[in-house]
Design a protein around this motif. Structure first.
Motif, PDB file in Angstrom:
ATOM      1  N   GLU A   1     116.204  46.325 104.225  1.00  0.00           N
ATOM      2  CA  GLU A   1     114.843  46.758 104.504  1.00  0.00           C
ATOM      3  C   GLU A   1     114.325  47.631 103.372  1.00  0.00           C
ATOM      4  N   ALA A   2     113.049  47.506 103.082  1.00  0.00           N
ATOM      5  CA  ALA A   2     112.416  48.346 102.065  1.00  0.00           C
ATOM      6  C   ALA A   2     110.998  48.655 102.514  1.00  0.00           C
ATOM      7  N   GLU A   3     110.488  49.779 102.078  1.00  0.00           N
ATOM      8  CA  GLU A   3     109.117  50.137 102.402  1.00  0.00           C
ATOM      9  C   GLU A   3     108.465  50.832 101.219  1.00  0.00           C
ATOM     10  N   VAL A   4     107.182  50.615 101.090  1.00  0.00           N
ATOM     11  CA  VAL A   4     106.396  51.266 100.050  1.00  0.00           C
ATOM     12  C   VAL A   4     105.157  51.859 100.713  1.00  0.00           C
ATOM     13  N   THR A   5     104.632  52.904 100.137  1.00  0.00           N
ATOM     14  CA  THR A   5     103.471  53.576 100.704  1.00  0.00           C
ATOM     15  C   THR A   5     102.309  53.555  99.725  1.00  0.00           C
ATOM     16  N   GLY A   6     101.126  53.682 100.267  1.00  0.00           N
ATOM     17  CA  GLY A   6      99.935  53.722  99.446  1.00  0.00           C
ATOM     18  C   GLY A   6      98.835  54.505 100.150  1.00  0.00           C
ATOM     19  N   THR A   7      97.877  54.946  99.370  1.00  0.00           N
ATOM     20  CA  THR A   7      96.750  55.681  99.927  1.00  0.00           C
ATOM     21  C   THR A   7      95.630  54.715 100.281  1.00  0.00           C
ATOM     22  N   PRO A   8      95.129  54.727 101.502  1.00  0.00           N
ATOM     23  CA  PRO A   8      94.041  53.832 101.895  1.00  0.00           C
ATOM     24  C   PRO A   8      92.820  54.015 100.999  1.00  0.00           C
ATOM     25  N   ASP A   9      92.162  52.907 100.702  1.00  0.00           N
ATOM     26  CA  ASP A   9      90.955  52.970  99.888  1.00  0.00           C
ATOM     27  C   ASP A   9      89.785  52.222 100.529  1.00  0.00           C
ATOM     28  N   ILE A  10      89.938  51.888 101.803  1.00  0.00           N
ATOM     29  CA  ILE A  10      88.874  51.206 102.531  1.00  0.00           C
ATOM     30  C   ILE A  10      88.935  51.638 103.990  1.00  0.00           C
ATOM     31  N   ALA A  11      87.781  51.707 104.647  1.00  0.00           N
ATOM     32  CA  ALA A  11      87.735  52.161 106.039  1.00  0.00           C
ATOM     33  C   ALA A  11      86.859  51.225 106.874  1.00  0.00           C
ATOM     34  N   TYR A  12      87.140  51.194 108.162  1.00  0.00           N
ATOM     35  CA  TYR A  12      86.337  50.435 109.129  1.00  0.00           C
ATOM     36  C   TYR A  12      85.997  51.374 110.279  1.00  0.00           C
ATOM     37  N   ILE A  13      84.751  51.415 110.664  1.00  0.00           N
ATOM     38  CA  ILE A  13      84.356  52.213 111.822  1.00  0.00           C
ATOM     39  C   ILE A  13      83.479  51.359 112.730  1.00  0.00           C
ATOM     40  N   THR A  14      83.487  51.703 114.007  1.00  0.00           N
ATOM     41  CA  THR A  14      82.651  51.019 114.983  1.00  0.00           C
ATOM     42  C   THR A  14      81.471  51.910 115.324  1.00  0.00           C
ATOM     43  N   ILE A  15      80.285  51.347 115.179  1.00  0.00           N
ATOM     44  CA  ILE A  15      79.048  52.069 115.484  1.00  0.00           C
ATOM     45  C   ILE A  15      78.309  51.304 116.562  1.00  0.00           C
ATOM     46  N   GLY A  16      77.885  52.001 117.607  1.00  0.00           N
ATOM     47  CA  GLY A  16      77.223  51.311 118.706  1.00  0.00           C
ATOM     48  C   GLY A  16      76.111  52.115 119.338  1.00  0.00           C
ATOM     49  N   LEU A  17      75.374  51.432 120.200  1.00  0.00           N
ATOM     50  CA  LEU A  17      74.285  52.070 120.935  1.00  0.00           C
ATOM     51  C   LEU A  17      74.197  51.462 122.323  1.00  0.00           C
ATOM     52  N   SER A  18      74.138  52.314 123.333  1.00  0.00           N
ATOM     53  CA  SER A  18      73.940  51.878 124.710  1.00  0.00           C
ATOM     54  C   SER A  18      72.595  52.401 125.195  1.00  0.00           C
ATOM     55  N   THR A  19      71.787  51.527 125.762  1.00  0.00           N
ATOM     56  CA  THR A  19      70.478  51.912 126.287  1.00  0.00           C
ATOM     57  C   THR A  19      70.357  51.408 127.715  1.00  0.00           C
ATOM     58  N   THR A  20      69.694  52.196 128.568  1.00  0.00           N
ATOM     59  CA  THR A  20      69.528  51.850 129.971  1.00  0.00           C
ATOM     60  C   THR A  20      68.051  51.950 130.355  1.00  0.00           C
TER      61      THR A  20
END
Length: 258
Positions: free
Chosen positions: A57-76
């Protein structure tokens, strides 16, 4: 006449003797006939190549350089059409502000659009009191330093649902290849040590494969978030991308010789 008959009988006896003295292979192989049988073993087809199996087994690490967010709106609203109208106007205003922060149209994807009734269950009633429209989009942020600012922008523009922030690395393939090379080399070293310890000589590689040890469908996981003052300005929501890990397991089979 007797002489001729004798010669014929002698010839038949000789032919019979010859047939018995030189039986065919099929006759020799026939079971239960009381004759010695000749058994041929195909060594090439039945002999297995001595081998050893190892994994590493081997593992390597890295710093994230991209993001995903969820944006929403609820109206009644009391009427479904009105709830939809309010939601459309509100989401358009939110996305206009978000796109002004260097977010492209192709980086925005609708992930949910739902309309459902609101019920009044008080005093044994089951009547509809209005309708709610929920609209949510996933936003890809290529400049991760803008994550906090985009969250604040969406909230200020009227979003009442900002959630599910995720981080990723654009060039995961390079990290994956590095991890694979490390694991493959380690598996070879382990195979050589195992063969040497057993008094054997390591031969050629017969099979090599790998698999991930993370969640299904993913080769990486996010470790504990580490706050970074440099990623956001003091006025923006603090976002900590942390460190991402790619972990692989390599399985190898080597031929060995005595």
């Amino acid at each position: 006449m007797k002489k001729v008959l004798f010669i014929v009988i002698a010839c038949l006896a000789c032919a019979t003797f010859t047939a018995c003295a030189a039986p065919t292979d099929s006759a020799l192989a026939a079971p239960g006939d009381g004759n010695p049988q000749k058994i041929i073993v195909e060594q090439a087809g039945t002999t297995q190549t001595p081998s050893i199996n190892v994994s590493a087994e081997a593992e390597v690490t890295g710093t994230p350089d991209i993001a995903y967010i969820t944006i929403g709106l609820s109206t009644t609203a009391k009427e479904s059409a009105e709830a939809q109208r309010q939601n459309t106007e509100g989401m358009n205003a939110i996305l206009d502000k978000v796109k002004a922060e260097s977010v492209k149209d192709e980086d925005i994807q609708t992930i949910e659009y739902t309309t459902y009734p609101e019920y009044d269950y008080s005093r044994g009633k089951n009547s509809i009191t209005g309708y709610t429209v929920r609209n949510r989009v996933s936003v890809k942020i290529n400049d991760i330093t803008l994550s906090g600012k985009i969250i604040d922008t969406a909230s200020a523009a009227g979003s009442n649902d900002v959630s599910d922030i995720r981080f990723d690395i654009k060039d995961k393939e390079a990290l994956l290849n590095t991890a694979l090379k490390q694991a493959a080399e380690l598996s070879r070293q382990r195979a050589a040590a195992l063969a040497s310890g057993g008094g054997l000589t390591l031969g050629k590689l017969l099979n090599l494969s790998y698999n991930d040890t993370q969640m299904p469908g993913s080769l990486y996981s996010m470790k504990g978030a580490v706050a970074s003052d440099s990623i956001e300005s003091e006025r923006s929501t603090a976002v900590a991308p942390g460190i991402m890990t790619i972990r692989v397991t390599v399985n190898a089979t080597y031929e060995v010789e005595n």
